[in-house]
Design a protein around this motif. Structure first.
Motif, PDB file in Angstrom:
ATOM      1  N   GLU A   1       0.835  -1.208   0.000  1.00  0.00           N
ATOM      2  CA  GLU A   1       0.000   0.000   0.000  1.00  0.00           C
ATOM      3  C   GLU A   1       0.869   1.257   0.000  1.00  0.00           C
ATOM      4  OE1 GLU A   1      -2.436  -0.757   3.427  1.00  0.00           O
ATOM      5  OE2 GLU A   1      -4.036  -1.625   2.210  1.00  0.00           O
ATOM      6  N   ASP A   2       1.955   1.243   0.761  1.00  0.00           N
ATOM      7  CA  ASP A   2       2.865   2.393   0.769  1.00  0.00           C
ATOM      8  C   ASP A   2       3.518   2.587  -0.603  1.00  0.00           C
ATOM      9  OD1 ASP A   2       2.285   2.850   3.429  1.00  0.00           O
ATOM     10  OD2 ASP A   2       4.164   1.980   4.185  1.00  0.00           O
ATOM     11  N   ALA A   3       3.919   1.493  -1.234  1.00  0.00           N
ATOM     12  CA  ALA A   3       4.587   1.563  -2.536  1.00  0.00           C
ATOM     13  C   ALA A   3       3.670   2.093  -3.626  1.00  0.00           C
ATOM     14  CB  ALA A   3       5.115   0.181  -2.925  1.00  0.00           C
ATOM     15  N   THR A   4       2.367   1.828  -3.497  1.00  0.00           N
ATOM     16  CA  THR A   4       1.405   2.257  -4.523  1.00  0.00           C
ATOM     17  C   THR A   4       0.571   3.452  -4.083  1.00  0.00           C
ATOM     18  OG1 THR A   4      -0.273   0.728  -3.702  1.00  0.00           O
ATOM     19  CG2 THR A   4       1.181  -0.088  -5.452  1.00  0.00           C
ATOM     20  N   ASN A   5       0.968   4.062  -2.952  1.00  0.00           N
ATOM     21  CA  ASN A   5       0.193   5.179  -2.403  1.00  0.00           C
ATOM     22  C   ASN A   5      -1.263   4.752  -2.211  1.00  0.00           C
ATOM     23  OD1 ASN A   5      -0.182   7.715  -1.354  1.00  0.00           O
ATOM     24  ND2 ASN A   5      -0.467   8.692  -3.350  1.00  0.00           N
ATOM     25  N   ASN A   6      -1.416   3.598  -1.535  1.00  0.00           N
ATOM     26  CA  ASN A   6      -2.723   3.001  -1.260  1.00  0.00           C
ATOM     27  C   ASN A   6      -3.514   2.727  -2.547  1.00  0.00           C
ATOM     28  OD1 ASN A   6      -4.460   1.855   0.572  1.00  0.00           O
ATOM     29  ND2 ASN A   6      -5.651   3.721   0.832  1.00  0.00           N
ATOM     30  N   PHE A   7      -2.805   2.172  -3.537  1.00  0.00           N
ATOM     31  CA  PHE A   7      -3.392   1.813  -4.838  1.00  0.00           C
ATOM     32  C   PHE A   7      -4.031   3.026  -5.514  1.00  0.00           C
ATOM     33  CE2 PHE A   7      -3.054  -2.164  -2.550  1.00  0.00           C
ATOM     34  CZ  PHE A   7      -2.441  -2.976  -3.492  1.00  0.00           C
ATOM     35  N   ASP A   8      -3.318   4.145  -5.449  1.00  0.00           N
ATOM     36  CA  ASP A   8      -3.769   5.374  -6.092  1.00  0.00           C
ATOM     37  C   ASP A   8      -3.919   5.155  -7.598  1.00  0.00           C
ATOM     38  OD1 ASP A   8      -4.118   8.405  -5.669  1.00  0.00           O
ATOM     39  OD2 ASP A   8      -2.709   8.282  -7.362  1.00  0.00           O
ATOM     40  N   THR A   9      -4.845   5.874  -8.215  1.00  0.00           N
ATOM     41  CA  THR A   9      -5.081   5.711  -9.651  1.00  0.00           C
ATOM     42  C   THR A   9      -3.848   6.062 -10.479  1.00  0.00           C
ATOM     43  OG1 THR A   9      -6.054   7.921  -9.761  1.00  0.00           O
ATOM     44  CG2 THR A   9      -7.569   6.068  -9.492  1.00  0.00           C
ATOM     45  N   SER A  10      -2.950   6.885  -9.943  1.00  0.00           N
ATOM     46  CA  SER A  10      -1.732   7.232 -10.685  1.00  0.00           C
ATOM     47  C   SER A  10      -0.777   6.045 -10.803  1.00  0.00           C
ATOM     48  CB  SER A  10      -1.015   8.403 -10.023  1.00  0.00           C
ATOM     49  OG  SER A  10      -0.543   8.038  -8.737  1.00  0.00           O
ATOM     50  N   THR A  11      -0.945   5.017  -9.961  1.00  0.00           N
ATOM     51  CA  THR A  11      -0.095   3.827 -10.028  1.00  0.00           C
ATOM     52  C   THR A  11      -0.746   2.703 -10.833  1.00  0.00           C
ATOM     53  OG1 THR A  11      -0.939   2.885  -7.955  1.00  0.00           O
ATOM     54  CG2 THR A  11       0.948   4.386  -7.798  1.00  0.00           C
ATOM     55  N   PHE A  12      -1.984   2.902 -11.261  1.00  0.00           N
ATOM     56  CA  PHE A  12      -2.716   1.908 -12.050  1.00  0.00           C
ATOM     57  C   PHE A  12      -2.127   1.832 -13.449  1.00  0.00           C
ATOM     58  CE2 PHE A  12      -6.220   0.803 -14.912  1.00  0.00           C
ATOM     59  CZ  PHE A  12      -6.592  -0.399 -14.364  1.00  0.00           C
ATOM     60  N   VAL A  13      -1.881   0.611 -13.935  1.00  0.00           N
ATOM     61  CA  VAL A  13      -1.292   0.415 -15.256  1.00  0.00           C
ATOM     62  C   VAL A  13      -2.307  -0.136 -16.249  1.00  0.00           C
ATOM     63  CG1 VAL A  13       0.522  -0.744 -16.562  1.00  0.00           C
ATOM     64  CG2 VAL A  13       0.978   0.041 -14.247  1.00  0.00           C
TER      65      VAL A  13
ATOM     66  N   SER B   1      -9.460  -9.035 -17.660  1.00  0.00           N
ATOM     67  CA  SER B   1     -10.718  -9.614 -17.202  1.00  0.00           C
ATOM     68  C   SER B   1     -10.584 -10.282 -15.835  1.00  0.00           C
ATOM     69  CB  SER B   1     -11.234 -10.616 -18.222  1.00  0.00           C
ATOM     70  OG  SER B   1     -10.274 -11.617 -18.472  1.00  0.00           O
ATOM     71  N   TYR B   2      -9.367 -10.666 -15.445  1.00  0.00           N
ATOM     72  CA  TYR B   2      -9.164 -11.353 -14.167  1.00  0.00           C
ATOM     73  C   TYR B   2      -8.240 -10.617 -13.203  1.00  0.00           C
ATOM     74  CZ  TYR B   2     -11.326 -15.252 -16.534  1.00  0.00           C
ATOM     75  OH  TYR B   2     -12.201 -16.040 -17.221  1.00  0.00           O
ATOM     76  N   SER B   3      -7.670  -9.502 -13.621  1.00  0.00           N
ATOM     77  CA  SER B   3      -6.726  -8.830 -12.726  1.00  0.00           C
ATOM     78  C   SER B   3      -6.558  -7.351 -13.058  1.00  0.00           C
ATOM     79  CB  SER B   3      -5.362  -9.513 -12.794  1.00  0.00           C
ATOM     80  OG  SER B   3      -4.784  -9.330 -14.070  1.00  0.00           O
ATOM     81  N   GLN B   4      -5.945  -6.650 -12.118  1.00  0.00           N
ATOM     82  CA  GLN B   4      -5.545  -5.265 -12.303  1.00  0.00           C
ATOM     83  C   GLN B   4      -4.048  -5.187 -12.015  1.00  0.00           C
ATOM     84  OE1 GLN B   4      -8.134  -3.566  -9.341  1.00  0.00           O
ATOM     85  NE2 GLN B   4      -9.447  -2.688 -10.917  1.00  0.00           N
ATOM     86  N   MET B   5      -3.333  -4.333 -12.730  1.00  0.00           N
ATOM     87  CA  MET B   5      -1.897  -4.197 -12.563  1.00  0.00           C
ATOM     88  C   MET B   5      -1.567  -2.786 -12.090  1.00  0.00           C
ATOM     89  SD  MET B   5       1.084  -5.781 -13.021  1.00  0.00           S
ATOM     90  CE  MET B   5       1.012  -6.957 -14.333  1.00  0.00           C
ATOM     91  N   TYR B   6      -0.697  -2.727 -11.079  1.00  0.00           N
ATOM     92  CA  TYR B   6      -0.229  -1.463 -10.526  1.00  0.00           C
ATOM     93  C   TYR B   6       1.294  -1.472 -10.513  1.00  0.00           C
ATOM     94  CZ  TYR B   6      -4.953  -0.904  -8.644  1.00  0.00           C
ATOM     95  OH  TYR B   6      -6.313  -0.779  -8.511  1.00  0.00           O
ATOM     96  N   ILE B   7       1.887  -0.288 -10.524  1.00  0.00           N
ATOM     97  CA  ILE B   7       3.326  -0.173 -10.330  1.00  0.00           C
ATOM     98  C   ILE B   7       3.562   0.595  -9.038  1.00  0.00           C
ATOM     99  CG2 ILE B   7       3.994  -0.310 -12.748  1.00  0.00           C
ATOM    100  CD1 ILE B   7       4.219   2.770 -12.704  1.00  0.00           C
ATOM    101  N   GLY B   8       4.698   0.359  -8.423  1.00  0.00           N
ATOM    102  CA  GLY B   8       4.997   1.053  -7.187  1.00  0.00           C
ATOM    103  C   GLY B   8       6.483   1.120  -6.945  1.00  0.00           C
ATOM    104  N   LYS B   9       6.847   1.847  -5.906  1.00  0.00           N
ATOM    105  CA  LYS B   9       8.248   1.998  -5.537  1.00  0.00           C
ATOM    106  C   LYS B   9       8.371   1.742  -4.049  1.00  0.00           C
ATOM    107  CE  LYS B   9      11.751   4.965  -7.086  1.00  0.00           C
ATOM    108  NZ  LYS B   9      12.163   6.314  -7.483  1.00  0.00           N
ATOM    109  N   LEU B  10       9.223   0.766  -3.697  1.00  0.00           N
ATOM    110  CA  LEU B  10       9.460   0.447  -2.301  1.00  0.00           C
ATOM    111  C   LEU B  10      10.311   1.529  -1.644  1.00  0.00           C
ATOM    112  CD1 LEU B  10      10.237  -3.356  -2.670  1.00  0.00           C
ATOM    113  CD2 LEU B  10       8.114  -2.313  -1.859  1.00  0.00           C
ATOM    114  N   LYS B  11      10.375   1.505  -0.327  1.00  0.00           N
ATOM    115  CA  LYS B  11      11.156   2.504   0.409  1.00  0.00           C
ATOM    116  C   LYS B  11      12.638   2.466   0.053  1.00  0.00           C
ATOM    117  CE  LYS B  11       7.997   2.852   4.243  1.00  0.00           C
ATOM    118  NZ  LYS B  11       7.727   2.646   5.648  1.00  0.00           N
TER     119      LYS B  11
ATOM    120  N   GLY C   1      13.731   2.089  -2.881  1.00  0.00           N
ATOM    121  CA  GLY C   1      13.856   2.585  -4.246  1.00  0.00           C
ATOM    122  C   GLY C   1      13.579   1.557  -5.319  1.00  0.00           C
ATOM    123  N   SER C   2      13.374   0.294  -4.950  1.00  0.00           N
ATOM    124  CA  SER C   2      13.090  -0.767  -5.925  1.00  0.00           C
ATOM    125  C   SER C   2      11.714  -0.564  -6.544  1.00  0.00           C
ATOM    126  CB  SER C   2      13.118  -2.138  -5.251  1.00  0.00           C
ATOM    127  OG  SER C   2      14.362  -2.395  -4.691  1.00  0.00           O
ATOM    128  N   LEU C   3      11.645  -0.700  -7.862  1.00  0.00           N
ATOM    129  CA  LEU C   3      10.363  -0.634  -8.550  1.00  0.00           C
ATOM    130  C   LEU C   3       9.719  -2.017  -8.544  1.00  0.00           C
ATOM    131  CD1 LEU C   3      11.316   1.573 -11.609  1.00  0.00           C
ATOM    132  CD2 LEU C   3      10.077   2.259  -9.569  1.00  0.00           C
TER     133      LEU C   3
END
Length: 78
Positions: free
Chosen positions: A31-43, A47-57, A59-61
């Protein structure tokens, strides 16, 4: 270093190189890496999934896939 790489799994190869074969993350970390699954992290959404990108503390993507089990239940996978 590795004698017969044809018979060694990818996870074992990574372990031999000193890299962890996998790492577990808490929901809080994700949740921290994706800013609580913010729409800006939505990729994308399939039909079966959603993909998000994020950055760990550190710095790893990371890429996060949320699998839809049913209308109210999802599984999160990295």
């Amino acid at each position: 270093m590795l004698q017969d790489a044809r018979n060694i799994t990818q996870a074992m190869k990574l372990g031999a190189l000193g890299a962890p074969a996998y790492q577990a993350f808490s929901l809080k970390d994700i949740e921290d890496a994706t800013n609580n699954f913010d729409t800006s992290t939505f990729v994308l959404e399939g039909s079966y999934s959603q993909m998000y990108i994020g950055k760990l503390k550190d710095g790893s993507l990371i890429a996060i896939r949320c699998l839809k089990i049913n209308k109210n239940t999802r599984i999160i996978a990295l």
